[in-house]
Design an enzyme around this catalytic site. Structure first.
Site: not given
Length: 678
Positions: A36-37, A74, A319-320
């Site tokens: 995540d991130d 996300c 996700d990003n």
């Protein structure tokens, strides 16, 4: 969805169909680790910070050094991966309803697929999920669970980002708290047990593992206001990297932004307090990723222990991306700049070259077709991506892989975003910018590296990244108009494109097939054609996708364009404050409707499988047995994770908070419905 084409086998898959030639006996397995991130730009995946990632994936597999997300936030991004499609084709464009979140998944029927786990199940795979699914997968809507998963063990909102307070619900069963456990460790333990379960089941498997590191921690108060802090590392990692500071890229706290869009020109430069905060923020991100790195090692060692490592593809990505001080911004995502759209991507497995770095530009919509192709399946015709150009070795394993290589060059990719920018400057201090809707096209060839951005405000950006990789000089007003004309046409062709039009947009622009690449499009003989094309245009700064709001000469005739522009000119200006209130009301209505649906479903079934609990190494069976009402909600033969010994039912006080929240939502939604009807 069952389709013979989706189940087509190749020589790499093994026997079982009369029309197949079988030279191998086992289908490959997959473990997909989605972080995540995690940024690419600030070196967070460096061997110093993620030694296991380096040891087990980078040196043993291939890293794609130019891998991009399609929407840098996300929920849309995770949906892009699972469906192999762009956000404008899933219409999942936000984190919360009405334009996103799990409520939108249910309303749009996305939980029925067809998508990655269902394709794989149709081909004989067992499919498993452990970790964060979507932000808004919540206590009021977590049932029904998305279809296609053999075992679905997901974190529950609003505790998704509580590192020290992990709450999960397995297969729609009882919400369970893992008291005293660290969130990433819970996911790692569950993933190891799912590998054991998959091995016992005797079928090929796909396991998606989704830890929350290195996302912000998020806390929700009694009134359900959310508060963000930097990520919370595991206690064992709390003192790491004390001497490390944020890498200061040339665009850090950019001094002159007079060439940038008006919203960025209005952002003041970071002060000393902001810089101090971002340094510590960066350290906390690295510390939280160390537990993710341990998860990677645990997964690899578990696969090795059950004898499946050599037959398993392991994929690692985020996700990003994430910015930290770029262009005066604080901490966040959602922009078209490189920090937010570029992410790590590594893959190892049978036949994949070890220690290889590919500079081919690839994107998230290519992940699903890559997995299906490695599984020996024919690809659904409606996918927006194509299989990655995997560099295969000369090994015996590689020769057994009947991999469908991409049909088209990886020259261009689209990124798109609708909504607002939330940028964190210091602890829970945010800059919120509305009307933050944009589309961008990037072109990567041996000769060119361009990025072209169109904002809903009408402003445009152009960067020649071959000489300006940090995007300091916006040349949209000074670059060669011939070049900008072609980039705008390419963006226009991709803006509403579907399936093959996204991997090969040139037939959309030149139906006579006279142009098949960006280099050919630059031929001066096409100057008049590109110059006369109407430019891509947003009519309004909507916070959701609407084909009639995004004008493209390839999807709207001249007459349609004139009509839409006239209607927009005659309409009163959008009241964004009112629009935001309407969105908030729609969210409250969605929550109220979700609660009503949960009540209709009744209480989840509680099926404690103590035999399975006993079979998991390290499980404290007595502790599990003594936890009143704990619902493991598993199928016979499932191996329970060691962490289940710490499972307790979600405390009644939390249910009470949600009961009051539910009542407030229902009452307010009902009030506004009546008011709007008066």
């Amino acid at each position: 969805m069952k389709d013979a084409a989706h189940n087509k086998q190749t020589p790499s898959i093994g026997c079982g169909c009369s029309s197949c030639k079988c030279s191998a006996t086992k289908k490959p397995n997959f473990v997909f680790i989605l972080v995540d991130d995690q940024d690419k730009s600030y070196n967070s995946s460096h061997p110093r910070y993620q030694p296991a990632l380096h040891k087990y994936l980078r040196t043993q597999g291939t890293e794609f050094d130019n891998h991009y997300v399609t929407t840098p936030v996300c929920c849309p991004s995770r949906t892009n991966i699972l469906f192999g499609k762009y956000s404008h084709n899933t219409n999942m464009t936000d984190v919360f309803p009405p334009a996103g979140g799990y409520t939108k998944w249910l309303a749009a029927g996305l939980n029925h697929g067809p998508y990655l786990p269902k394709y794989l199940q149709d081909a004989g795979y067992n499919t498993y999920y452990a970790g964060k699914f979507l932000v808004e997968y919540a206590l009021y809507n977590y049932r029904p669970v998305p279809e296609g998963w053999t075992d679905f063990d997901a974190a529950i909102h609003p505790w998704v980002f509580r590192y020290e307070y992990p709450v999960f619900a397995r297969n729609g069963g009882q919400p369970t708290l893992y008291a005293g456990q660290y969130h990433t460790d819970v996911v790692a333990s569950k993933a190891r047990a799912q590998i054991q379960s998959a091995k016992k089941a005797g079928k090929p498997f796909y396991i998606q593992v989704a830890p929350i590191g290195c996302h912000d921690a998020c806390y929700v108060d009694e009134d359900f206001n959310g508060y963000l802090t930097p990520p919370l590392p595991a206690p064992r990692h709390a003192k790491l990297y004390a001497e490390v500071n944020l890498p200061l890229r040339p665009n850090h706290n950019e001094e002159d932004v007079s060439d940038k869009p008006a919203w960025l020109q209005a952002v003041p430069r970071l002060d000393a307090a902001n810089v101090t905060y971002l340094n510590e923020y960066y350290r906390e991100r690295l510390r939280s990723l160390r537990a993710v790195d341990e998860l990677v090692e645990a997964v690899v060692k578990e696969l090795e222990a059950v004898g499946e490592l050599d037959n398993t593809y392991i994929i690692y990505t985020g996700d990003n991306g994430y910015h930290l001080g770029a262009h005066r911004l604080g901490a966040g995502k959602e922009t078209p700049y490189q920090e937010d759209i570029q992410v790590p991507f590594l893959i190892r497995g049978p036949g994949i070259q070890a220690g290889k770095v590919s500079t081919t530009p690839t994107a998230h919509e290519d992940i699903l077709p890559t997995i299906l192709s490695l599984a020996g399946m024919s690809l659904p015709s409606d996918l927006d991506g194509q299989p990655l150009p995997l560099p295969l070795s000369n090994s015996k394993e590689a020769k057994a892989v009947q991999y469908e290589q991409p049909k088209h060059k990886f020259e261009q990719h689209l990124t798109e975003y609708w909504g607002t920018l939330d940028d964190q400057l210091t602890h829970n201090e945010f800059t919120r910018i509305s009307n933050f809707t944009w589309k961008a096209v990037s072109v990567h060839t041996p000769e060119q590296n361009y990025k072209y951005v169109v904002w809903c405000s009408g402003e445009r950006e152009f960067y020649d990244r071959s000489v300006d990789q940090f995007e300091l000089v916006n040349s949209a007003k000074s670059a060669d108009p011939r070049l900008l004309d072609r980039l705008d046409a390419l963006l226009s062709a991709l803006a509403h494109a579907k399936a093959g039009q996204l991997t090969n947009p040139w037939p959309t622009i030149h139906p006579d097939n006279s142009v098949t690449s960006f280099a050919q499009a630059l031929n001066p003989k096409h100057d008049d054609f590109y110059r006369q094309l109407p430019k891509f245009k947003f009519l309004s700064c909507l916070d959701h996708y609407d084909t009639e709001n995004e004008l493209s000469p390839f999807y709207h005739s001249s007459q349609q364009r004139q009509q839409l522009e006239a209607a927009a000119a005659a309409a009163p200006p959008l009241d964004f404050a009112k629009l935001r209130q309407q969105r908030l009301l729609q969210y409250k209505e969605a929550v109220a409707d979700g609660w009503a649906r949960q009540e209709k479903l009744g209480q989840p079934e509680y099926t404690v499988n103590f035999k399975a609990a006993e079979s998991a190494p390290g499980v404290n069976f007595k502790a599990a047995e003594s936890a009143p009402g704990v619902n493991f909600n598993v199928k016979p033969g499932t191996v329970l994770a060691g962490v289940e010994a710490h499972a307790v039912p979600l405390p009644a006080a939390e249910f009470e908070r949600f009961r009051r929240y539910k009542a407030d939502m229902v009452d307010e939604a009902k009030y506004y419905r009546l008011k709007s009807m008066a």
